[in-house]
Design a protein around this motif. Structure first.
Motif, PDB file in Angstrom:
ATOM      1  N   ALA A  96       0.153   7.848  -4.667  1.00 23.41           N
ATOM      2  CA  ALA A  96      -1.158   7.808  -5.350  1.00 23.41           C
ATOM      3  C   ALA A  96      -1.107   6.892  -6.568  1.00 23.41           C
ATOM      4  O   ALA A  96      -0.618   5.769  -6.465  1.00 23.41           O
ATOM      5  CB  ALA A  96      -1.629   9.210  -5.684  1.00 23.41           C
ATOM      6  N   GLU A  97      -1.597   7.371  -7.727  1.00 20.65           N
ATOM      7  CA  GLU A  97      -1.687   6.495  -8.895  1.00 20.65           C
ATOM      8  C   GLU A  97      -0.318   6.089  -9.422  1.00 20.65           C
ATOM      9  O   GLU A  97      -0.190   5.047 -10.065  1.00 20.65           O
ATOM     10  CB  GLU A  97      -2.529   7.124 -10.012  1.00 20.65           C
ATOM     11  N   LEU A  98       0.714   6.871  -9.144  1.00 19.83           N
ATOM     12  CA  LEU A  98       2.055   6.466  -9.568  1.00 19.83           C
ATOM     13  C   LEU A  98       2.483   5.185  -8.857  1.00 19.83           C
ATOM     14  O   LEU A  98       3.153   4.335  -9.441  1.00 19.83           O
ATOM     15  CB  LEU A  98       3.069   7.582  -9.304  1.00 19.83           C
ATOM     16  N   ARG A  99       2.089   5.048  -7.602  1.00 15.72           N
ATOM     17  CA  ARG A  99       2.385   3.824  -6.845  1.00 15.72           C
ATOM     18  C   ARG A  99       1.716   2.633  -7.504  1.00 15.72           C
ATOM     19  O   ARG A  99       2.316   1.570  -7.652  1.00 15.72           O
ATOM     20  CB  ARG A  99       1.897   3.973  -5.411  1.00 15.72           C
ATOM     21  N   GLU A 100       0.469   2.815  -7.910  1.00 22.72           N
ATOM     22  CA  GLU A 100      -0.259   1.725  -8.567  1.00 22.72           C
ATOM     23  C   GLU A 100       0.382   1.370  -9.905  1.00 22.72           C
ATOM     24  O   GLU A 100       0.518   0.196 -10.246  1.00 22.72           O
ATOM     25  CB  GLU A 100      -1.717   2.121  -8.762  1.00 22.72           C
ATOM     26  N   GLU A 101       0.780   2.391 -10.673  1.00 26.90           N
ATOM     27  CA  GLU A 101       1.391   2.146 -11.977  1.00 26.90           C
ATOM     28  C   GLU A 101       2.758   1.480 -11.846  1.00 26.90           C
ATOM     29  O   GLU A 101       3.143   0.666 -12.681  1.00 26.90           O
ATOM     30  CB  GLU A 101       1.505   3.461 -12.754  1.00 26.90           C
ATOM     31  N   ALA A 102       3.506   1.814 -10.790  1.00 29.58           N
ATOM     32  CA  ALA A 102       4.822   1.208 -10.566  1.00 29.58           C
ATOM     33  C   ALA A 102       4.703  -0.195  -9.992  1.00 29.58           C
ATOM     34  O   ALA A 102       5.617  -1.000 -10.107  1.00 29.58           O
ATOM     35  CB  ALA A 102       5.650   2.077  -9.627  1.00 29.58           C
ATOM     36  N   GLY A 103       3.583  -0.468  -9.332  1.00 29.83           N
ATOM     37  CA  GLY A 103       3.405  -1.764  -8.687  1.00 29.83           C
ATOM     38  C   GLY A 103       4.118  -1.856  -7.357  1.00 29.83           C
ATOM     39  O   GLY A 103       4.239  -2.934  -6.775  1.00 29.83           O
ATOM     40  N   SER A 104       4.624  -0.724  -6.871  1.00 31.97           N
ATOM     41  CA  SER A 104       5.356  -0.692  -5.609  1.00 31.97           C
ATOM     42  C   SER A 104       5.399   0.747  -5.118  1.00 31.97           C
ATOM     43  O   SER A 104       5.361   1.676  -5.915  1.00 31.97           O
ATOM     44  CB  SER A 104       6.781  -1.199  -5.827  1.00 31.97           C
ATOM     45  N   GLU A 105       5.501   0.916  -3.815  1.00 32.16           N
ATOM     46  CA  GLU A 105       5.604   2.282  -3.290  1.00 32.16           C
ATOM     47  C   GLU A 105       7.042   2.780  -3.312  1.00 32.16           C
ATOM     48  O   GLU A 105       7.291   3.975  -3.235  1.00 32.16           O
ATOM     49  CB  GLU A 105       5.045   2.383  -1.887  1.00 32.16           C
ATOM     50  N   LYS A 106       8.023   1.868  -3.455  1.00 34.55           N
ATOM     51  CA  LYS A 106       9.424   2.265  -3.423  1.00 34.55           C
ATOM     52  C   LYS A 106      10.273   1.330  -4.254  1.00 34.55           C
ATOM     53  O   LYS A 106      10.059   0.113  -4.259  1.00 34.55           O
ATOM     54  CB  LYS A 106       9.924   2.255  -1.978  1.00 34.55           C
ATOM     55  N   VAL A 112      14.089  10.217  -3.282  1.00 39.47           N
ATOM     56  CA  VAL A 112      13.372  10.987  -4.283  1.00 39.47           C
ATOM     57  C   VAL A 112      11.904  10.588  -4.230  1.00 39.47           C
ATOM     58  O   VAL A 112      11.593   9.394  -4.219  1.00 39.47           O
ATOM     59  CB  VAL A 112      13.931  10.719  -5.703  1.00 39.47           C
ATOM     60  N   ALA A 113      11.022  11.570  -4.191  1.00 37.15           N
ATOM     61  CA  ALA A 113       9.585  11.288  -4.166  1.00 37.15           C
ATOM     62  C   ALA A 113       8.925  11.930  -5.378  1.00 37.15           C
ATOM     63  O   ALA A 113       9.210  13.095  -5.694  1.00 37.15           O
ATOM     64  CB  ALA A 113       8.966  11.816  -2.895  1.00 37.15           C
ATOM     65  N   PHE A 114       8.074  11.175  -6.034  1.00 35.88           N
ATOM     66  CA  PHE A 114       7.266  11.686  -7.144  1.00 35.88           C
ATOM     67  C   PHE A 114       5.822  11.762  -6.635  1.00 35.88           C
ATOM     68  O   PHE A 114       5.234  10.749  -6.274  1.00 35.88           O
ATOM     69  CB  PHE A 114       7.356  10.775  -8.355  1.00 35.88           C
ATOM     70  N   ILE A 115       5.289  12.987  -6.634  1.00 36.47           N
ATOM     71  CA  ILE A 115       3.959  13.237  -6.084  1.00 36.47           C
ATOM     72  C   ILE A 115       3.078  13.746  -7.208  1.00 36.47           C
ATOM     73  O   ILE A 115       3.289  14.866  -7.709  1.00 36.47           O
ATOM     74  CB  ILE A 115       4.036  14.265  -4.948  1.00 36.47           C
ATOM     75  N   PRO A 116       2.087  12.964  -7.644  1.00 45.57           N
ATOM     76  CA  PRO A 116       1.251  13.383  -8.767  1.00 45.57           C
ATOM     77  C   PRO A 116       0.332  14.533  -8.374  1.00 45.57           C
ATOM     78  O   PRO A 116       0.077  14.767  -7.187  1.00 45.57           O
ATOM     79  CB  PRO A 116       0.450  12.121  -9.110  1.00 45.57           C
ATOM     80  N   PRO A 117      -0.163  15.250  -9.383  1.00 47.03           N
ATOM     81  CA  PRO A 117      -1.104  16.326  -9.097  1.00 47.03           C
ATOM     82  C   PRO A 117      -2.352  15.779  -8.412  1.00 47.03           C
ATOM     83  O   PRO A 117      -2.781  14.657  -8.683  1.00 47.03           O
ATOM     84  CB  PRO A 117      -1.452  16.913 -10.465  1.00 47.03           C
ATOM     85  N   VAL A 118      -2.898  16.570  -7.525  1.00 51.66           N
ATOM     86  CA  VAL A 118      -4.076  16.172  -6.778  1.00 51.66           C
ATOM     87  C   VAL A 118      -5.266  16.976  -7.284  1.00 51.66           C
ATOM     88  O   VAL A 118      -5.160  18.183  -7.468  1.00 51.66           O
ATOM     89  CB  VAL A 118      -3.881  16.411  -5.265  1.00 51.66           C
ATOM     90  N   SER A 119      -6.373  16.304  -7.511  1.00 55.50           N
ATOM     91  CA  SER A 119      -7.590  17.011  -7.885  1.00 55.50           C
ATOM     92  C   SER A 119      -8.711  16.554  -6.958  1.00 55.50           C
ATOM     93  O   SER A 119      -8.638  15.492  -6.374  1.00 55.50           O
ATOM     94  CB  SER A 119      -7.958  16.733  -9.341  1.00 55.50           C
TER      95      SER A 119
END
Length: 77
Positions: free
Chosen positions: A8-18, A68-75
């Motif tokens: 989710a948004e962590l992917r966007e903030e990192a600029g990569s999915e992995k 390792v996976a980081f999964i942000p809270p979902v709303s």
């Protein structure tokens, strides 16, 4: 080497999915402070953490080959 996945948004903030980092023997907490400090994540503190598809915490010690996976809270509504 350890693969770190972002969702989710962590992917966007990192600029990569992995990303792949050398984190053998580190805890998740050390992984965050040593390898992820350069990213400006807004919700990383609230993200759920999974190691090899099982929920974990910041004290989990990593081994080479872990994912390792980081999964942000979902709303939603």
């Amino acid at each position: 080497m350890v693969d770190v996945l972002f969702f989710a948004e962590l992917r966007e903030e990192a600029g990569s999915e992995k990303i792949t980092v050398e984190a053998n023997g580190l805890t998740i907490k050390e992984l965050i402070s040593n390898h992820l400090a350069n990213y400006s994540f807004e919700n990383l503190d609230h993200a759920m953490i999974a190691v090899n598809e099982e929920y974990s915490n910041e004290e989990t010690v990593l081994s080479s080959g872990d994912v390792v996976a980081f999964i942000p809270p979902v709303s939603g509504g």
